[in-house]
Design an enzyme around this catalytic site. Structure first.
Site, PDB file in Angstrom:
ATOM      1  N   HIS A  39      50.190  85.821 -47.112  1.00  0.00           N
ATOM      2  CA  HIS A  39      51.288  86.546 -47.028  1.00  0.00           C
ATOM      3  C   HIS A  39      52.127  86.354 -48.029  1.00  0.00           C
ATOM      4  O   HIS A  39      52.026  85.359 -48.735  1.00  0.00           O
ATOM      5  CB  HIS A  39      51.948  86.497 -45.670  1.00  0.00           C
ATOM      6  CG  HIS A  39      52.848  85.180 -45.570  1.00  0.00           C
ATOM      7  ND1 HIS A  39      53.561  84.285 -46.054  1.00  0.00           N
ATOM      8  CD2 HIS A  39      52.223  84.025 -44.598  1.00  0.00           C
ATOM      9  CE1 HIS A  39      53.959  83.280 -45.616  1.00  0.00           C
ATOM     10  NE2 HIS A  39      53.207  82.927 -44.773  1.00  0.00           N
ATOM     11  N   ASP A  49      40.438  73.963 -30.862  1.00  0.00           N
ATOM     12  CA  ASP A  49      40.215  72.697 -30.971  1.00  0.00           C
ATOM     13  C   ASP A  49      41.362  71.744 -30.238  1.00  0.00           C
ATOM     14  O   ASP A  49      42.347  71.692 -30.629  1.00  0.00           O
ATOM     15  CB  ASP A  49      40.184  72.208 -32.554  1.00  0.00           C
ATOM     16  CG  ASP A  49      39.550  71.014 -32.772  1.00  0.00           C
ATOM     17  OD1 ASP A  49      39.915  70.013 -32.614  1.00  0.00           O
ATOM     18  OD2 ASP A  49      38.516  71.238 -33.396  1.00  0.00           O
ATOM     19  N   SER A  75      49.824  78.606 -43.197  1.00  0.00           N
ATOM     20  CA  SER A  75      49.425  80.028 -43.693  1.00  0.00           C
ATOM     21  C   SER A  75      48.795  79.634 -44.780  1.00  0.00           C
ATOM     22  O   SER A  75      48.969  79.070 -45.827  1.00  0.00           O
ATOM     23  CB  SER A  75      50.919  80.443 -44.054  1.00  0.00           C
ATOM     24  OG  SER A  75      51.497  80.948 -42.908  1.00  0.00           O
TER      25      SER A  75
END
Length: 441
Positions: free
Chosen positions: A255, A382, A397
């Site tokens: 992003h 997980d 990110s």
């Protein structure tokens, strides 16, 4: 007689209304279908792909098989009962040689609607990331993050931003044709001008525009001012997604880097990605996203040069020294039509500063005709990762998503109300943004 005419008129009106509603329903249906139809497919050389079409859409391919047989072979797998509508057609594409062809989507079998470009491309292999990185970015010009009134030496107030049509989020690029280096450069140019009217070149939504302003001599310190609060650089922590050894290009974050106050995408003048060490983790909770806090180190030895900051990630070139330290082999890049709902993994770095692989599930895959940071919905499964972070947190990110030994995407955002879930972007979009595809054109 009058009653019959009235009934006839009502019947005609009913047919018109029914026809209009049918047309409107068909339009909405087609629009809904076509919104998820890609305008372009990429198929690896020597592989096959099947395209399913749905009524009222069909693909016109007659003549292509003979004319383009050196690039791709096209076969119809099933025969529709209604040849006009081509309900549930399946078209098999078999790629032969590198190149491109164009097919046409039709409505009801005869109304041309949309062009589909099919590219036959070689396999692309990427080195997966997962490294914690620091990002230093210098903006092109300076970003306007605030405006203020100026009181002149006579006590009068001036709002120069309003007069000049300047908004928060604009970037100031030039004064009288001179490129702005930083915020101190603006002060220098204003004092040199001694209050003369100046021309400003600004950037808004990717478009340049000019305006003229006469600086005001402040009654506070008798210096010339514009009444603009600006920022010329930023820094933060994220995750490297991939790099490509042949071109040295990298992609990260998935992003854009935006200004924290204005939300504007920062335009890049130059910048670096450098090594980062995770120093603490704030666990994510419902309504409160967590965060990885990092510490930059080896700041004078950047691992890459930042060149582009886009809505779909940051991109540039990695340094030769970084490439020389690569141990693991590359993974093949997946195109969006290969990605499935189901088990996958991500690579990311936590408090031990070692890249680890963690289990996730791809909950939903969104078919996309153009790039978006919300290509898929993912869920962390997980237990190790959930115990440490609570799920997806800021700083993750860019963490590459792996499925069936291929890089399929990157983590982009967390769902605030459920930190175990978030969004991912197709790796295909990031590779396109990076410019790697240009090598294979």
């Amino acid at each position: 007689m009058k009653l019959m005419k009235k009934k006839s008129h009502i019947m005609k009106l009913t047919r018109v209304i029914f026809g209009f509603l049918l047309f409107l329903l068909m339009y909405v249906f087609v629009f809904e279908i076509s919104g998820s139809i890609p305008g372009e497919y990429n198929i690896r050389q020597g592989e096959e792909y099947i395209i399913d079409t749905q009524f009222p859409m069909s693909i016109a391919y007659k003549g292509v098989k003979d004319e383009k047989s050196t690039i791709i072979e096209i076969d119809k797998l099933n025969k529709s009962l209604l040849s006009l509508a081509n309900i549930n057609d399946q078209i098999k594409l078999t790629s032969l040689e590198k190149g491109s062809i164009e097919l046409k989507y039709h409505i009801l079998g005869f109304i041309p609607y949309k062009t589909l470009k099919v590219n036959v491309v070689p396999k692309i292999f990427l080195q997966p990331g997962g490294h914690s990185i620091g990002v230093r970015l210098n903006t092109e010009g300076v970003l306007i993050v605030g405006v203020a009134e100026i009181t002149d030496i006579e006590g009068k107030k001036h709002n120069l931003a309003e007069v000049g049509g300047i908004r928060i989020g604009d970037s100031l690029l030039e004064i009288d044709g001179k490129p702005i280096n930083n915020k101190y450069h603006i002060i220098e140019l204003l004092q040199e001008g001694k209050g003369k009217t100046i021309s400003l070149t600004l950037l808004r939504d990717g478009k340049r525009f000019n305006t003229e302003i006469t600086p005001v001599k402040s009654g506070e310190d008798e210096s010339y001012k514009l009444g603009l609060w600006v920022r010329d650089k930023t820094a933060g922590v994220g995750t490297l997604t991939f790099f490509h050894e042949e071109t040295k290009k990298f992609g990260a974050l998935g992003h854009a880097i935006t200004d924290i106050e204005t939300g504007s995408i920062l335009s890049v003048k130059d910048g670096d990605i450098i090594r980062s060490k995770v120093v603490s983790i704030q666990q994510g909770k419902k309504g409160s996203p967590g965060e990885i806090r990092g510490l930059f180190y080896d700041v004078d030895l950047p691992i890459g040069k930042l060149q582009h900051n886009t809505a779909h990630g940051i991109y540039g070139e990695v340094e030769k020294e970084f490439l020389e330290k690569v141990d693991d082999g590359p993974l093949e890049m997946a195109f969006q039509h290969e990605i499935k709902e189901g088990p996958a993994t991500i690579l990311t770095t936590l408090d031990d500063n070692k890249i680890e692989e963690y289990s996730i599930e791809i909950v939903k895959v969104n078919s996309q005709a153009k790039a978006s940071i919300k290509s898929m919905v993912i869920k962390v499964t997980d237990k190790r990762l959930l115990e440490v972070t609570g799920g997806i947190v800021q700083g993750m990110s860019g963490s590459p998503i792996i499925q069936e030994d291929k890089i399929v995407g990157a983590v982009t955002h967390v769902l605030v109300n459920d930190p175990t879930k978030g969004y991912g972007i197709f790796i295909q979009w990031m590779v396109e943004e990076s410019g790697i595809f240009d090598k294979y054109q």
